[in-house]
Design a protein around this motif. Structure first.
Motif, short mmCIF file in Angstrom:
data_model
loop_
_atom_site.label_atom_id
_atom_site.label_comp_id
_atom_site.label_asym_id
_atom_site.label_seq_id
_atom_site.Cartn_x
_atom_site.Cartn_y
_atom_site.Cartn_z
N HIS A 85 0.81 -1.22 0.00
CA HIS A 85 0.00 0.00 0.00
C HIS A 85 0.85 1.27 0.00
O HIS A 85 0.32 2.35 0.25
N ASP A 86 2.15 1.13 -0.26
CA ASP A 86 3.05 2.29 -0.29
C ASP A 86 2.89 3.12 0.99
O ASP A 86 2.73 4.34 0.95
N ALA A 87 2.95 2.42 2.12
CA ALA A 87 2.77 3.07 3.42
C ALA A 87 4.09 3.10 4.19
O ALA A 87 4.96 2.24 4.01
N LEU A 88 4.25 4.09 5.04
CA LEU A 88 5.39 4.17 5.94
C LEU A 88 5.06 3.34 7.18
O LEU A 88 4.00 3.52 7.79
N LEU A 89 5.95 2.44 7.56
CA LEU A 89 5.71 1.58 8.73
C LEU A 89 6.60 2.01 9.88
O LEU A 89 7.83 2.05 9.77
N VAL A 90 5.97 2.33 11.03
CA VAL A 90 6.66 2.73 12.25
C VAL A 90 6.44 1.66 13.32
O VAL A 90 5.29 1.29 13.58
N VAL A 91 7.50 1.16 13.93
CA VAL A 91 7.40 0.09 14.93
C VAL A 91 8.07 0.53 16.23
O VAL A 91 9.23 0.95 16.24
N ASP A 92 7.33 0.41 17.32
CA ASP A 92 7.81 0.70 18.67
C ASP A 92 8.36 -0.60 19.26
O ASP A 92 7.61 -1.54 19.51
N GLU A 93 9.68 -0.63 19.50
CA GLU A 93 10.35 -1.83 20.01
C GLU A 93 10.74 -1.68 21.49
O GLU A 93 11.64 -2.37 21.96
N ALA A 94 10.05 -0.83 22.23
CA ALA A 94 10.44 -0.54 23.61
C ALA A 94 10.59 -1.81 24.44
O ALA A 94 11.55 -1.96 25.21
N HIS A 95 9.63 -2.73 24.32
CA HIS A 95 9.63 -3.91 25.18
C HIS A 95 10.26 -5.14 24.53
O HIS A 95 10.27 -6.22 25.12
N ALA A 96 10.80 -4.96 23.33
CA ALA A 96 11.53 -6.04 22.66
C ALA A 96 13.03 -5.79 22.68
O ALA A 96 13.82 -6.74 22.69
#
Length: 384
Positions: A199-210
Protein backbone atom coordinates in the motif's frame (compact mmCIF):
# COMPACT_ATOMS: atom_id res chain seq x y z
CA UNK A 1 -11.29 26.36 40.04
CA UNK A 2 -9.70 24.69 43.08
CA UNK A 3 -12.89 22.79 43.88
CA UNK A 4 -12.62 21.09 40.48
CA UNK A 5 -9.28 19.52 41.47
CA UNK A 6 -10.83 18.16 44.66
CA UNK A 7 -13.81 16.79 42.74
CA UNK A 8 -11.59 15.16 40.13
CA UNK A 9 -9.63 13.37 42.86
CA UNK A 10 -12.83 12.32 44.63
CA UNK A 11 -14.22 10.92 41.38
CA UNK A 12 -11.09 8.88 40.79
CA UNK A 13 -11.17 7.49 44.31
CA UNK A 14 -14.83 6.53 43.91
CA UNK A 15 -14.08 4.61 40.71
CA UNK A 16 -10.92 2.92 42.10
CA UNK A 17 -8.79 4.83 39.59
CA UNK A 18 -6.91 7.10 41.96
CA UNK A 19 -3.15 6.75 41.69
CA UNK A 20 -0.61 7.52 44.43
CA UNK A 21 3.18 7.64 44.50
CA UNK A 22 4.46 4.97 46.90
CA UNK A 23 8.11 4.99 48.01
CA UNK A 24 10.23 1.98 47.11
CA UNK A 25 13.95 1.23 47.44
CA UNK A 26 15.67 -1.07 44.93
CA UNK A 27 17.72 -3.67 46.78
CA UNK A 28 18.98 -5.93 43.98
CA UNK A 29 17.76 -7.02 40.55
CA UNK A 30 14.24 -8.36 41.01
CA UNK A 31 13.97 -7.27 44.67
CA UNK A 32 12.80 -4.02 46.28
CA UNK A 33 12.16 -2.80 49.81
CA UNK A 34 8.96 -1.05 50.88
CA UNK A 35 7.92 -0.19 54.43
CA UNK A 36 10.85 -2.21 55.76
CA UNK A 37 9.89 -5.38 53.86
CA UNK A 38 11.73 -6.97 50.97
CA UNK A 39 9.43 -7.82 48.06
CA UNK A 40 9.86 -9.76 44.86
CA UNK A 41 9.60 -7.14 42.15
CA UNK A 42 7.37 -8.24 39.28
CA UNK A 43 6.46 -4.65 38.45
CA UNK A 44 9.56 -3.22 36.76
CA UNK A 45 10.83 -3.27 33.17
CA UNK A 46 14.40 -4.13 34.21
CA UNK A 47 14.16 -7.29 32.12
CA UNK A 48 17.86 -8.23 32.19
CA UNK A 49 18.70 -6.87 35.65
CA UNK A 50 21.10 -4.31 34.15
CA UNK A 51 19.82 -1.38 36.24
CA UNK A 52 22.06 -2.73 39.04
CA UNK A 53 24.96 -3.90 36.89
CA UNK A 54 28.29 -2.55 38.21
CA UNK A 55 29.68 -1.87 34.73
CA UNK A 56 26.78 0.44 33.87
CA UNK A 57 27.33 2.33 37.13
CA UNK A 58 31.09 2.50 36.60
CA UNK A 59 30.88 3.78 33.04
CA UNK A 60 28.15 6.28 33.92
CA UNK A 61 30.44 7.72 36.61
CA UNK A 62 33.45 7.67 34.29
CA UNK A 63 31.64 9.50 31.48
CA UNK A 64 30.26 12.00 33.99
CA UNK A 65 33.80 12.82 35.11
CA UNK A 66 35.13 13.00 31.55
CA UNK A 67 32.31 14.86 29.80
CA UNK A 68 30.35 16.49 32.63
CA UNK A 69 27.03 15.65 34.27
CA UNK A 70 24.88 17.66 31.85
CA UNK A 71 24.66 17.98 28.08
CA UNK A 72 24.40 21.80 28.47
CA UNK A 73 21.45 22.28 26.13
CA UNK A 74 19.88 21.36 22.82
CA UNK A 75 22.27 19.74 20.37
CA UNK A 76 21.32 22.23 17.67
CA UNK A 77 22.16 25.16 19.96
CA UNK A 78 25.17 24.12 22.07
CA UNK A 79 26.64 21.65 19.59
CA UNK A 80 26.46 17.87 19.59
CA UNK A 81 28.92 15.92 21.73
CA UNK A 82 31.05 13.26 20.08
CA UNK A 83 29.62 10.71 22.50
CA UNK A 84 26.10 11.40 21.23
CA UNK A 85 27.23 10.61 17.69
CA UNK A 86 29.16 7.55 18.87
CA UNK A 87 26.14 6.07 20.65
CA UNK A 88 23.87 6.80 17.68
CA UNK A 89 26.27 4.94 15.39
CA UNK A 90 26.33 1.98 17.77
CA UNK A 91 22.53 1.91 18.03
CA UNK A 92 22.13 2.04 14.23
CA UNK A 93 24.50 -0.92 13.86
CA UNK A 94 22.75 -2.79 16.69
CA UNK A 95 19.37 -2.35 14.99
CA UNK A 96 20.66 -2.98 11.47
CA UNK A 97 19.53 0.47 10.28
CA UNK A 98 21.38 3.22 8.43
CA UNK A 99 21.13 5.85 11.14
CA UNK A 100 19.77 6.58 14.60
CA UNK A 101 18.82 9.58 16.70
CA UNK A 102 18.87 9.81 20.50
CA UNK A 103 15.77 11.20 22.22
CA UNK A 104 15.22 12.04 25.88
CA UNK A 105 12.57 9.36 26.56
CA UNK A 106 10.34 6.81 24.88
CA UNK A 107 7.29 8.98 25.46
CA UNK A 108 9.03 11.94 23.87
CA UNK A 109 10.20 9.88 20.90
CA UNK A 110 6.66 8.83 19.98
CA UNK A 111 5.02 12.12 20.89
CA UNK A 112 7.39 14.09 18.66
CA UNK A 113 7.90 11.60 15.81
CA UNK A 114 4.31 11.47 14.58
CA UNK A 115 3.66 15.24 14.44
CA UNK A 116 6.98 15.61 12.59
CA UNK A 117 5.89 13.04 10.00
CA UNK A 118 2.52 14.74 9.57
CA UNK A 119 4.25 18.05 8.78
CA UNK A 120 5.77 16.30 5.80
CA UNK A 121 2.60 14.61 4.58
CA UNK A 122 -0.46 16.66 5.70
CA UNK A 123 -3.64 14.67 5.32
CA UNK A 124 -1.90 11.31 5.57
CA UNK A 125 -4.03 8.43 6.84
CA UNK A 126 -2.64 7.21 10.18
CA UNK A 127 -3.52 3.58 10.89
CA UNK A 128 -2.39 2.25 14.24
CA UNK A 129 -3.21 -0.77 16.37
CA UNK A 130 -5.78 0.24 18.98
CA UNK A 131 -3.56 -1.09 21.79
CA UNK A 132 -0.54 1.07 21.02
CA UNK A 133 1.13 2.92 23.88
CA UNK A 134 -0.39 6.13 25.22
CA UNK A 135 2.54 8.14 23.87
CA UNK A 136 1.63 7.10 20.32
CA UNK A 137 -2.01 8.01 20.87
CA UNK A 138 -0.76 11.37 22.15
CA UNK A 139 1.45 11.84 19.10
CA UNK A 140 -1.47 11.14 16.78
CA UNK A 141 -3.71 13.56 18.69
CA UNK A 142 -1.00 16.23 18.64
CA UNK A 143 -0.85 15.82 14.86
CA UNK A 144 -4.50 16.91 14.66
CA UNK A 145 -5.27 14.06 12.34
CA UNK A 146 -7.79 11.24 12.47
CA UNK A 147 -6.66 7.91 13.85
CA UNK A 148 -8.05 5.07 11.71
CA UNK A 149 -7.36 2.46 14.37
CA UNK A 150 -7.41 -1.21 13.49
CA UNK A 151 -8.47 -3.96 15.88
CA UNK A 152 -5.62 -5.37 17.93
CA UNK A 153 -3.32 -7.45 15.72
CA UNK A 154 -6.14 -7.83 13.17
CA UNK A 155 -4.20 -7.26 9.97
CA UNK A 156 -7.17 -8.15 7.78
CA UNK A 157 -8.94 -5.18 9.35
CA UNK A 158 -5.87 -3.05 8.66
CA UNK A 159 -5.94 -4.04 4.99
CA UNK A 160 -9.64 -3.14 4.80
CA UNK A 161 -8.92 0.30 6.25
CA UNK A 162 -6.02 0.83 3.86
CA UNK A 163 -8.23 -0.05 0.91
CA UNK A 164 -10.87 2.41 2.18
CA UNK A 165 -9.48 5.44 4.04
CA UNK A 166 -5.90 4.83 2.95
CA UNK A 167 -6.79 4.78 -0.74
CA UNK A 168 -8.34 8.24 -0.47
CA UNK A 169 -5.41 9.77 1.43
CA UNK A 170 -2.27 11.25 -0.15
CA UNK A 171 -0.03 9.10 2.08
CA UNK A 172 -0.36 6.30 4.63
CA UNK A 173 1.41 5.71 7.96
CA UNK A 174 1.06 2.38 9.83
CA UNK A 175 2.08 2.27 13.50
CA UNK A 176 2.41 -0.70 15.85
CA UNK A 177 4.36 -2.00 18.81
CA UNK A 178 6.36 -5.16 18.26
CA UNK A 179 5.66 -6.35 21.82
CA UNK A 180 2.55 -4.82 23.39
CA UNK A 181 3.27 -3.43 26.82
CA UNK A 182 0.00 -4.33 28.52
CA UNK A 183 -0.74 -7.67 26.84
CA UNK A 184 2.70 -9.18 26.29
CA UNK A 185 1.84 -10.43 22.80
CA UNK A 186 3.58 -9.68 19.50
CA UNK A 187 2.73 -8.10 16.18
CA UNK A 188 3.21 -10.05 12.93
CA UNK A 189 5.97 -7.78 11.68
CA UNK A 190 6.78 -9.74 8.53
CA UNK A 191 3.20 -9.42 7.30
CA UNK A 192 3.03 -5.77 8.39
CA UNK A 193 6.08 -4.97 6.27
CA UNK A 194 4.46 -6.74 3.31
CA UNK A 195 1.22 -4.79 3.81
CA UNK A 196 3.13 -1.52 4.05
CA UNK A 197 4.97 -2.21 0.81
CA UNK A 198 1.76 -3.24 -0.97
CA UNK A 199 0.00 0.00 0.00
CA UNK A 200 3.05 2.29 -0.29
CA UNK A 201 2.77 3.07 3.42
CA UNK A 202 5.39 4.17 5.94
CA UNK A 203 5.71 1.58 8.73
CA UNK A 204 6.66 2.73 12.25
CA UNK A 205 7.40 0.09 14.93
CA UNK A 206 7.81 0.70 18.67
CA UNK A 207 10.35 -1.83 20.01
CA UNK A 208 10.44 -0.54 23.61
CA UNK A 209 9.63 -3.91 25.18
CA UNK A 210 11.53 -6.04 22.66
CA UNK A 211 14.84 -4.18 22.68
CA UNK A 212 17.38 -6.21 24.62
CA UNK A 213 15.01 -9.13 25.16
CA UNK A 214 14.04 -10.56 21.77
CA UNK A 215 15.67 -11.03 18.37
CA UNK A 216 19.22 -12.02 17.52
CA UNK A 217 21.58 -10.59 20.12
CA UNK A 218 18.64 -8.89 21.82
CA UNK A 219 18.37 -6.39 18.96
CA UNK A 220 14.56 -6.63 18.88
CA UNK A 221 12.10 -8.32 16.57
CA UNK A 222 12.67 -5.88 13.69
CA UNK A 223 16.38 -6.73 13.60
CA UNK A 224 15.55 -10.27 12.40
CA UNK A 225 13.71 -8.98 9.33
CA UNK A 226 15.40 -8.79 5.94
CA UNK A 227 12.99 -6.09 4.78
CA UNK A 228 12.81 -3.78 7.77
CA UNK A 229 10.22 -1.17 8.82
CA UNK A 230 10.92 2.38 7.76
CA UNK A 231 11.21 3.72 11.31
CA UNK A 232 11.96 1.83 14.52
CA UNK A 233 12.01 3.34 17.99
CA UNK A 234 12.97 1.81 21.29
CA UNK A 235 14.09 2.69 24.79
CA UNK A 236 17.13 2.30 27.02
CA UNK A 237 15.03 2.48 30.20
CA UNK A 238 13.88 -1.13 30.18
CA UNK A 239 16.15 -4.06 29.32
CA UNK A 240 19.10 -1.66 28.90
CA UNK A 241 18.84 -0.55 32.54
CA UNK A 242 19.43 3.14 31.79
CA UNK A 243 17.27 5.95 30.39
CA UNK A 244 16.37 7.59 27.10
CA UNK A 245 15.25 6.36 23.70
CA UNK A 246 16.27 6.07 20.08
CA UNK A 247 14.69 6.45 16.66
CA UNK A 248 16.40 4.34 13.98
CA UNK A 249 15.75 4.86 10.29
CA UNK A 250 17.45 5.88 7.06
CA UNK A 251 19.96 8.72 7.11
CA UNK A 252 17.47 10.83 5.18
CA UNK A 253 14.66 10.32 7.71
CA UNK A 254 16.93 11.00 10.69
CA UNK A 255 18.22 14.16 8.99
CA UNK A 256 14.64 15.28 8.46
CA UNK A 257 13.75 14.64 12.13
CA UNK A 258 16.71 16.76 13.29
CA UNK A 259 15.03 19.61 11.43
CA UNK A 260 11.35 18.85 12.14
CA UNK A 261 10.94 16.93 15.43
CA UNK A 262 10.19 19.54 18.10
CA UNK A 263 10.88 17.10 20.93
CA UNK A 264 14.43 16.78 19.64
CA UNK A 265 14.99 20.39 18.59
CA UNK A 266 13.74 22.13 21.72
CA UNK A 267 15.01 19.90 24.51
CA UNK A 268 18.29 19.29 26.28
CA UNK A 269 20.20 16.27 25.00
CA UNK A 270 20.68 13.11 27.11
CA UNK A 271 23.53 13.74 29.60
CA UNK A 272 26.90 11.95 29.40
CA UNK A 273 26.42 9.70 32.48
CA UNK A 274 23.26 8.29 30.89
CA UNK A 275 25.15 7.75 27.63
CA UNK A 276 27.91 5.95 29.52
CA UNK A 277 25.40 3.49 30.96
CA UNK A 278 23.92 2.96 27.47
CA UNK A 279 27.40 2.36 26.06
CA UNK A 280 28.06 -0.30 28.69
CA UNK A 281 24.70 -1.95 28.01
CA UNK A 282 25.47 -2.04 24.28
CA UNK A 283 28.60 -3.99 25.17
CA UNK A 284 26.74 -6.43 27.41
CA UNK A 285 23.33 -7.06 25.82
CA UNK A 286 24.40 -8.93 22.65
CA UNK A 287 26.18 -11.55 24.79
CA UNK A 288 23.27 -12.19 27.18
CA UNK A 289 21.61 -15.06 25.32
CA UNK A 290 21.64 -17.23 28.47
CA UNK A 291 19.76 -14.57 30.42
CA UNK A 292 17.25 -14.16 27.59
CA UNK A 293 16.66 -17.92 27.48
CA UNK A 294 16.19 -18.01 31.25
CA UNK A 295 13.74 -15.10 31.05
CA UNK A 296 11.70 -16.88 28.37
CA UNK A 297 11.66 -20.06 30.46
CA UNK A 298 10.44 -18.16 33.53
CA UNK A 299 7.67 -16.48 31.54
CA UNK A 300 6.54 -19.81 30.12
CA UNK A 301 6.51 -21.33 33.60
CA UNK A 302 4.46 -18.45 35.00
CA UNK A 303 1.94 -18.57 32.15
CA UNK A 304 1.54 -22.33 32.46
CA UNK A 305 0.98 -22.07 36.21
CA UNK A 306 -1.53 -19.24 35.95
CA UNK A 307 -3.37 -20.88 33.05
CA UNK A 308 -3.57 -24.05 35.13
CA UNK A 309 -5.40 -22.05 37.78
CA UNK A 310 -7.97 -20.98 35.19
CA UNK A 311 -6.64 -17.41 35.08
CA UNK A 312 -6.69 -15.40 31.86
CA UNK A 313 -3.19 -14.52 30.58
CA UNK A 314 -4.46 -13.69 27.10
CA UNK A 315 -2.10 -14.19 24.17
CA UNK A 316 1.06 -13.30 26.08
CA UNK A 317 4.18 -15.03 24.78
CA UNK A 318 6.86 -12.71 26.15
CA UNK A 319 8.29 -11.59 29.51
CA UNK A 320 5.10 -9.56 30.13
CA UNK A 321 2.37 -11.77 31.61
CA UNK A 322 -0.97 -10.10 32.40
CA UNK A 323 -3.79 -11.66 34.38
CA UNK A 324 -7.04 -9.98 33.33
CA UNK A 325 -9.35 -9.62 36.34
CA UNK A 326 -12.10 -7.28 35.12
CA UNK A 327 -13.16 -4.69 37.69
CA UNK A 328 -10.87 -2.09 39.19
CA UNK A 329 -11.86 -2.93 42.77
CA UNK A 330 -11.12 -6.65 42.46
CA UNK A 331 -7.85 -6.00 40.65
CA UNK A 332 -6.71 -3.60 43.37
CA UNK A 333 -7.63 -6.16 46.02
CA UNK A 334 -5.58 -8.90 44.35
CA UNK A 335 -2.60 -6.59 43.86
CA UNK A 336 -2.73 -5.67 47.57
CA UNK A 337 -2.94 -9.34 48.56
CA UNK A 338 0.09 -10.12 46.42
CA UNK A 339 2.06 -7.40 48.16
CA UNK A 340 0.99 -8.73 51.56
CA UNK A 341 2.37 -12.11 50.44
CA UNK A 342 5.69 -10.56 49.42
CA UNK A 343 5.39 -9.87 45.68
CA UNK A 344 4.71 -6.72 43.65
CA UNK A 345 2.26 -7.33 40.85
CA UNK A 346 0.86 -3.96 39.89
CA UNK A 347 -2.81 -3.31 39.13
CA UNK A 348 -3.29 -1.81 35.67
CA UNK A 349 -6.59 0.03 35.26
CA UNK A 350 -8.40 2.18 32.67
CA UNK A 351 -7.54 4.34 30.85
CA UNK A 352 -4.26 2.44 30.50
CA UNK A 353 -6.27 -0.62 29.45
CA UNK A 354 -9.81 -0.84 28.01
CA UNK A 355 -12.89 -0.66 30.24
CA UNK A 356 -13.63 -3.94 32.02
CA UNK A 357 -10.09 -5.27 31.39
CA UNK A 358 -8.27 -4.24 34.55
CA UNK A 359 -5.43 -6.61 35.21
CA UNK A 360 -2.45 -7.51 37.33
CA UNK A 361 0.59 -7.31 35.08
CA UNK A 362 3.67 -9.37 35.89
CA UNK A 363 6.93 -8.17 34.31
CA UNK A 364 9.66 -10.73 34.71
CA UNK A 365 13.41 -10.25 34.96
CA UNK A 366 16.21 -12.68 34.19
CA UNK A 367 17.27 -12.01 37.80
CA UNK A 368 14.20 -13.93 39.00
CA UNK A 369 14.38 -17.64 39.79
CA UNK A 370 11.97 -20.53 39.32
CA UNK A 371 11.31 -20.37 43.07
CA UNK A 372 10.26 -16.73 42.71
CA UNK A 373 7.84 -17.63 39.93
CA UNK A 374 6.46 -20.60 41.87
CA UNK A 375 5.78 -18.34 44.87
CA UNK A 376 3.68 -16.05 42.68
CA UNK A 377 1.74 -19.00 41.26
CA UNK A 378 1.11 -20.29 44.79
CA UNK A 379 -0.19 -16.93 45.99
CA UNK A 380 -2.39 -16.48 42.90
CA UNK A 381 -3.75 -19.98 43.45
CA UNK A 382 -4.93 -19.04 46.92
CA UNK A 383 -6.49 -15.85 45.59
CA UNK A 384 -8.15 -17.61 42.68
Amino acid sequence: MHDKFAQAIADRKASNRHRVLRPVEPVAPGIVRRDGRELLDFSSNDYLGLAHHPELARRAADWGERYGTGARGSRLVTGTLSVHRDIEARVAAFKGMESALLVASGWQANATLIPALMKLVPGAAVLADWLIHASIHHGIAASRTKHHGYRHNDLDHLEDLLSDHGARAPSRIIITESVFSMDGDRADLKRLVAIARKHDALLVVDEAHATGVLGKGGAGLTADLVDKPDIVMGTFSKAFGSFGAYIAASEEICDYLVNAASGFIYTTAPPPPVLGAIDAALDLVPGMDAQRAHLAQLAGRLRAGLDGLGLDTGLSDTQIVPVTIGTEAKTMSISAALEDAGALGVAIRPPTVPEGQSRVRFSLSSAHTTDHVDRVIEVMGKLA
